[in-house]
Design a protein around this motif. Structure first.
Motif, PDB file in Angstrom:
ATOM      1  N   ALA A  99       5.258  -3.487  -1.468  1.00 47.65           N
ATOM      2  CA  ALA A  99       4.422  -3.530  -2.720  1.00 47.65           C
ATOM      3  C   ALA A  99       5.040  -2.940  -3.922  1.00 47.65           C
ATOM      4  O   ALA A  99       4.406  -3.223  -5.042  1.00 47.65           O
ATOM      5  CB  ALA A  99       3.015  -2.411  -2.344  1.00 47.65           C
ATOM      6  N   GLY A 100       6.338  -2.624  -3.755  1.00 49.03           N
ATOM      7  CA  GLY A 100       7.332  -2.269  -4.788  1.00 49.03           C
ATOM      8  C   GLY A 100       6.573  -1.005  -5.612  1.00 49.03           C
ATOM      9  O   GLY A 100       6.889  -0.677  -6.918  1.00 49.03           O
ATOM     10  N   LEU A 101       6.245  -0.061  -4.777  1.00 46.22           N
ATOM     11  CA  LEU A 101       5.480   1.337  -5.225  1.00 46.22           C
ATOM     12  C   LEU A 101       6.226   2.444  -4.514  1.00 46.22           C
ATOM     13  O   LEU A 101       6.374   2.205  -3.259  1.00 46.22           O
ATOM     14  CB  LEU A 101       4.193   1.284  -4.951  1.00 46.22           C
ATOM     15  CG  LEU A 101       3.141   0.282  -5.743  1.00 46.22           C
ATOM     16  CD1 LEU A 101       1.824  -0.043  -5.218  1.00 46.22           C
ATOM     17  CD2 LEU A 101       3.144   0.515  -7.050  1.00 46.22           C
ATOM     18  N   ASP A 102       6.230   3.712  -5.257  1.00 47.33           N
ATOM     19  CA  ASP A 102       6.674   4.741  -4.920  1.00 47.33           C
ATOM     20  C   ASP A 102       5.522   5.610  -3.930  1.00 47.33           C
ATOM     21  O   ASP A 102       4.401   5.135  -4.078  1.00 47.33           O
ATOM     22  CB  ASP A 102       7.305   5.633  -5.708  1.00 47.33           C
ATOM     23  CG  ASP A 102       8.381   5.424  -6.500  1.00 47.33           C
ATOM     24  OD1 ASP A 102       9.226   4.438  -5.956  1.00 47.33           O
ATOM     25  OD2 ASP A 102       8.427   5.720  -7.887  1.00 47.33           O
ATOM     26  N   GLY A 148       0.692  -5.746   0.943  1.00 47.90           N
ATOM     27  CA  GLY A 148       1.776  -5.562   0.045  1.00 47.90           C
ATOM     28  C   GLY A 148       1.477  -6.538  -1.152  1.00 47.90           C
ATOM     29  O   GLY A 148       1.739  -6.344  -2.247  1.00 47.90           O
ATOM     30  N   GLY A 149       0.518  -7.467  -0.862  1.00 51.54           N
ATOM     31  CA  GLY A 149       0.109  -8.499  -1.821  1.00 51.54           C
ATOM     32  C   GLY A 149      -1.231  -8.376  -2.526  1.00 51.54           C
ATOM     33  O   GLY A 149      -1.846  -9.082  -2.764  1.00 51.54           O
ATOM     34  N   ALA A 150      -1.948  -6.982  -2.012  1.00 53.20           N
ATOM     35  CA  ALA A 150      -3.372  -6.930  -2.394  1.00 53.20           C
ATOM     36  C   ALA A 150      -3.473  -6.134  -3.754  1.00 53.20           C
ATOM     37  O   ALA A 150      -4.545  -5.661  -3.909  1.00 53.20           O
ATOM     38  CB  ALA A 150      -3.966  -6.327  -1.304  1.00 53.20           C
ATOM     39  N   ASP A 151      -2.573  -6.228  -4.717  1.00 49.27           N
ATOM     40  CA  ASP A 151      -2.733  -5.672  -6.204  1.00 49.27           C
ATOM     41  C   ASP A 151      -2.859  -4.051  -6.185  1.00 49.27           C
ATOM     42  O   ASP A 151      -3.430  -3.308  -6.759  1.00 49.27           O
ATOM     43  CB  ASP A 151      -3.887  -6.349  -6.696  1.00 49.27           C
ATOM     44  CG  ASP A 151      -3.737  -7.808  -7.202  1.00 49.27           C
ATOM     45  OD1 ASP A 151      -2.622  -7.930  -7.541  1.00 49.27           O
ATOM     46  OD2 ASP A 151      -4.681  -8.283  -7.248  1.00 49.27           O
ATOM     47  N   LEU A 152      -2.058  -3.545  -5.019  1.00 47.13           N
ATOM     48  CA  LEU A 152      -2.098  -1.922  -5.063  1.00 47.13           C
ATOM     49  C   LEU A 152      -1.309  -1.460  -6.202  1.00 47.13           C
ATOM     50  O   LEU A 152      -0.547  -2.189  -6.731  1.00 47.13           O
ATOM     51  CB  LEU A 152      -1.379  -1.645  -3.852  1.00 47.13           C
ATOM     52  CG  LEU A 152      -1.963  -2.053  -2.356  1.00 47.13           C
ATOM     53  CD1 LEU A 152      -1.204  -1.374  -1.240  1.00 47.13           C
ATOM     54  CD2 LEU A 152      -3.643  -1.533  -2.189  1.00 47.13           C
ATOM     55  N   THR A 153      -1.910  -0.402  -6.564  1.00 50.97           N
ATOM     56  CA  THR A 153      -1.339   0.327  -7.947  1.00 50.97           C
ATOM     57  C   THR A 153      -0.504   1.662  -7.581  1.00 50.97           C
ATOM     58  O   THR A 153       0.381   2.141  -8.172  1.00 50.97           O
ATOM     59  CB  THR A 153      -2.383   0.485  -8.743  1.00 50.97           C
ATOM     60  OG1 THR A 153      -3.338   1.259  -8.519  1.00 50.97           O
ATOM     61  CG2 THR A 153      -2.785  -0.816  -9.478  1.00 50.97           C
ATOM     62  N   ARG A 154      -1.038   2.094  -6.445  1.00 47.90           N
ATOM     63  CA  ARG A 154      -0.501   3.526  -6.174  1.00 47.90           C
ATOM     64  C   ARG A 154      -0.541   3.711  -4.688  1.00 47.90           C
ATOM     65  O   ARG A 154      -1.499   2.950  -3.953  1.00 47.90           O
ATOM     66  CB  ARG A 154      -1.289   4.783  -6.589  1.00 47.90           C
ATOM     67  CG  ARG A 154      -1.406   4.885  -8.224  1.00 47.90           C
ATOM     68  CD  ARG A 154      -1.954   5.987  -8.649  1.00 47.90           C
ATOM     69  NE  ARG A 154      -2.150   5.965 -10.306  1.00 47.90           N
ATOM     70  CZ  ARG A 154      -2.364   7.099 -10.909  1.00 47.90           C
ATOM     71  NH1 ARG A 154      -2.433   8.323 -10.392  1.00 47.90           N
ATOM     72  NH2 ARG A 154      -2.930   6.796 -12.015  1.00 47.90           N
ATOM     73  N   GLY A 160     -10.057   0.714 -12.426  1.00 52.87           N
ATOM     74  CA  GLY A 160      -9.675  -0.714 -12.176  1.00 52.87           C
ATOM     75  C   GLY A 160      -8.432  -0.855 -11.160  1.00 52.87           C
ATOM     76  O   GLY A 160      -8.233  -1.701 -10.281  1.00 52.87           O
ATOM     77  N   GLU A 161      -7.928   0.673 -10.995  1.00 55.90           N
ATOM     78  CA  GLU A 161      -6.710   0.607 -10.046  1.00 55.90           C
ATOM     79  C   GLU A 161      -7.083   0.644  -8.536  1.00 55.90           C
ATOM     80  O   GLU A 161      -8.406   0.717  -8.107  1.00 55.90           O
ATOM     81  CB  GLU A 161      -5.948   2.222 -10.305  1.00 55.90           C
ATOM     82  CG  GLU A 161      -5.058   2.114 -11.347  1.00 55.90           C
ATOM     83  CD  GLU A 161      -4.061   3.283 -11.372  1.00 55.90           C
ATOM     84  OE1 GLU A 161      -3.364   3.251 -10.657  1.00 55.90           O
ATOM     85  OE2 GLU A 161      -4.124   4.296 -11.980  1.00 55.90           O
ATOM     86  N   ILE A 162      -6.269   0.015  -7.615  1.00 54.67           N
ATOM     87  CA  ILE A 162      -6.551  -0.103  -6.219  1.00 54.67           C
ATOM     88  C   ILE A 162      -5.571   0.803  -5.538  1.00 54.67           C
ATOM     89  O   ILE A 162      -4.236   0.620  -5.573  1.00 54.67           O
ATOM     90  CB  ILE A 162      -6.432  -1.551  -5.719  1.00 54.67           C
ATOM     91  CG1 ILE A 162      -7.797  -2.119  -6.397  1.00 54.67           C
ATOM     92  CG2 ILE A 162      -6.664  -1.471  -4.270  1.00 54.67           C
ATOM     93  CD1 ILE A 162      -7.570  -3.917  -6.014  1.00 54.67           C
ATOM     94  N   VAL A 163      -5.984   2.014  -4.907  1.00 56.04           N
ATOM     95  CA  VAL A 163      -4.949   2.923  -4.365  1.00 56.04           C
ATOM     96  C   VAL A 163      -5.108   2.780  -2.891  1.00 56.04           C
ATOM     97  O   VAL A 163      -6.100   2.952  -2.321  1.00 56.04           O
ATOM     98  CB  VAL A 163      -5.502   4.319  -5.051  1.00 56.04           C
ATOM     99  CG1 VAL A 163      -4.516   5.398  -4.139  1.00 56.04           C
ATOM    100  CG2 VAL A 163      -5.468   4.233  -6.519  1.00 56.04           C
ATOM    101  N   ALA A 164      -3.900   2.913  -2.116  1.00 57.04           N
ATOM    102  CA  ALA A 164      -3.808   2.739  -0.919  1.00 57.04           C
ATOM    103  C   ALA A 164      -3.681   4.350  -0.280  1.00 57.04           C
ATOM    104  O   ALA A 164      -2.860   4.904  -1.077  1.00 57.04           O
ATOM    105  CB  ALA A 164      -2.609   2.107  -0.196  1.00 57.04           C
ATOM    106  N   ALA A 177     -10.499   5.158  -9.606  1.00 59.41           N
ATOM    107  CA  ALA A 177     -10.014   3.856  -9.058  1.00 59.41           C
ATOM    108  C   ALA A 177     -11.211   3.068  -8.694  1.00 59.41           C
ATOM    109  O   ALA A 177     -12.405   3.323  -8.509  1.00 59.41           O
ATOM    110  CB  ALA A 177      -9.330   4.274  -7.665  1.00 59.41           C
ATOM    111  N   ARG A 178     -10.989   1.663  -8.841  1.00 61.51           N
ATOM    112  CA  ARG A 178     -11.921   0.493  -8.504  1.00 61.51           C
ATOM    113  C   ARG A 178     -11.983   0.626  -6.819  1.00 61.51           C
ATOM    114  O   ARG A 178     -13.272   0.610  -6.390  1.00 61.51           O
ATOM    115  CB  ARG A 178     -11.528  -0.646  -8.913  1.00 61.51           C
ATOM    116  CG  ARG A 178     -12.561  -1.918  -8.336  1.00 61.51           C
ATOM    117  CD  ARG A 178     -12.007  -3.202  -8.778  1.00 61.51           C
ATOM    118  NE  ARG A 178     -13.133  -4.194  -8.484  1.00 61.51           N
ATOM    119  CZ  ARG A 178     -13.103  -5.384  -8.561  1.00 61.51           C
ATOM    120  NH1 ARG A 178     -11.860  -6.002  -9.531  1.00 61.51           N
ATOM    121  NH2 ARG A 178     -13.975  -6.506  -8.290  1.00 61.51           N
ATOM    122  N   ALA A 179     -10.881   1.019  -6.138  1.00 60.03           N
ATOM    123  CA  ALA A 179     -11.085   0.659  -4.586  1.00 60.03           C
ATOM    124  C   ALA A 179      -9.950   1.492  -3.916  1.00 60.03           C
ATOM    125  O   ALA A 179      -8.929   1.844  -4.408  1.00 60.03           O
ATOM    126  CB  ALA A 179     -11.042  -0.756  -4.097  1.00 60.03           C
TER     127      ALA A 179
END
Length: 246
Positions: free
Chosen positions: A72-75, A46-52, A144-148, A3-5
């Protein structure tokens, strides 16, 4: 692949937080203030380009993560590796009760040492547990993914110290406010492999003795890029979240 961040978000307030009780791994839910804090944090992150989104399995973190996931529209997936540091017999007690009931161990803890004989998880052990879980989540993501990661105050700071090779007894990071977050990003070609972007920033819903970077940002007319103090102490360009753009 890495992941990128990683965006490391502490859960919202609980009744134990409000009463200043040691929480540890007791499964205490969010209170109404904590849910409001999570909603406000989700509006921003939620608008920070999170992917997971990955969460501790304790309910206060999981509910915070689910609120962020809806925004964020994520599971949300869970990982018990992100649980809070265990505090053994101290869990559920106030600081006053700890000092009265275990004066010697309390003094050791306040001095930065691990109290013994009461089942408290060591700083090094908790840091390694969370740090390894952070590395596993990062390595499971695509480049490149950004994971929370939604977790807990001590877990986050000790996990950061571990992946930055700071050692378990590094205290300069300080604590985490409820629904505040930190960001660590790849540090390509350098050691350690990760660097700290921002630490302990967020939107406060309850009065606090200091203003966060978001409080200051909201007072400006320009809501574009803000100056954020990074881990080096130097100003760095970032948006209001501190999350690097993709």
């Amino acid at each position: 692949m890495t992941a990128r961040a990683l965006v490391l978000l502490r859960h919202g307030q609980t009744d134990y937080n409000h009463a200043m009780r040691m929480q540890g791994q007791i499964d205490i839910p969010l209170n109404d203030t904590g849910r409001q804090q999570a909603e406000r944090a989700a509006e921003v992150l939620g608008g920070a380009d999170l992917t997971r989104i990955v969460s501790s399995d304790l309910s206060r973190a999981l509910e915070t993560a689910q609120i962020l996931g809806r925004a964020a529209g994520l599971d949300v997936t869970t990982d018990e590796g992100f649980r809070e540091r265990g505090f053994g017999l101290w869990e559920g007690h106030t600081h006053e009760e700890l000092q009265a009931g275990w004066p010697e161990q309390y003094d050791h803890w306040r001095a930065g040492r691990d109290p013994e004989g009461i089942g408290v998880e060591s700083r090094a052990g908790a840091g390694e547990r969370v740090g390894l879980a952070l590395r596993a989540v990062a390595e499971a993501a695509d480049d490149g993914e950004i994971v929370a990661v939604v977790a807990h105050g001590a877990a986050i700071t000790l996990g950061i110290a571990h992946i930055l090779d700071m050692g378990a007894h590094s205290y300069w990071l300080g604590g985490m406010g409820n629904c505040h977050w930190s960001v660590v990003a790849q540090n390509p070609g350098r050691e350690p492999a990760w660097r700290l972007g921002v630490h302990n920033i967020g939107v406060d819903l309850v009065p606090r003795p200091h203003r966060t970077i978001l409080d200051r940002a909201s007072e400006t007319k320009d809501h574009g890029d803000q100056q954020v103090t990074g881990g080096s102490g130097r100003p760095t360009q970032a948006d209001q979240t501190g999350v690097p753009g993709r």
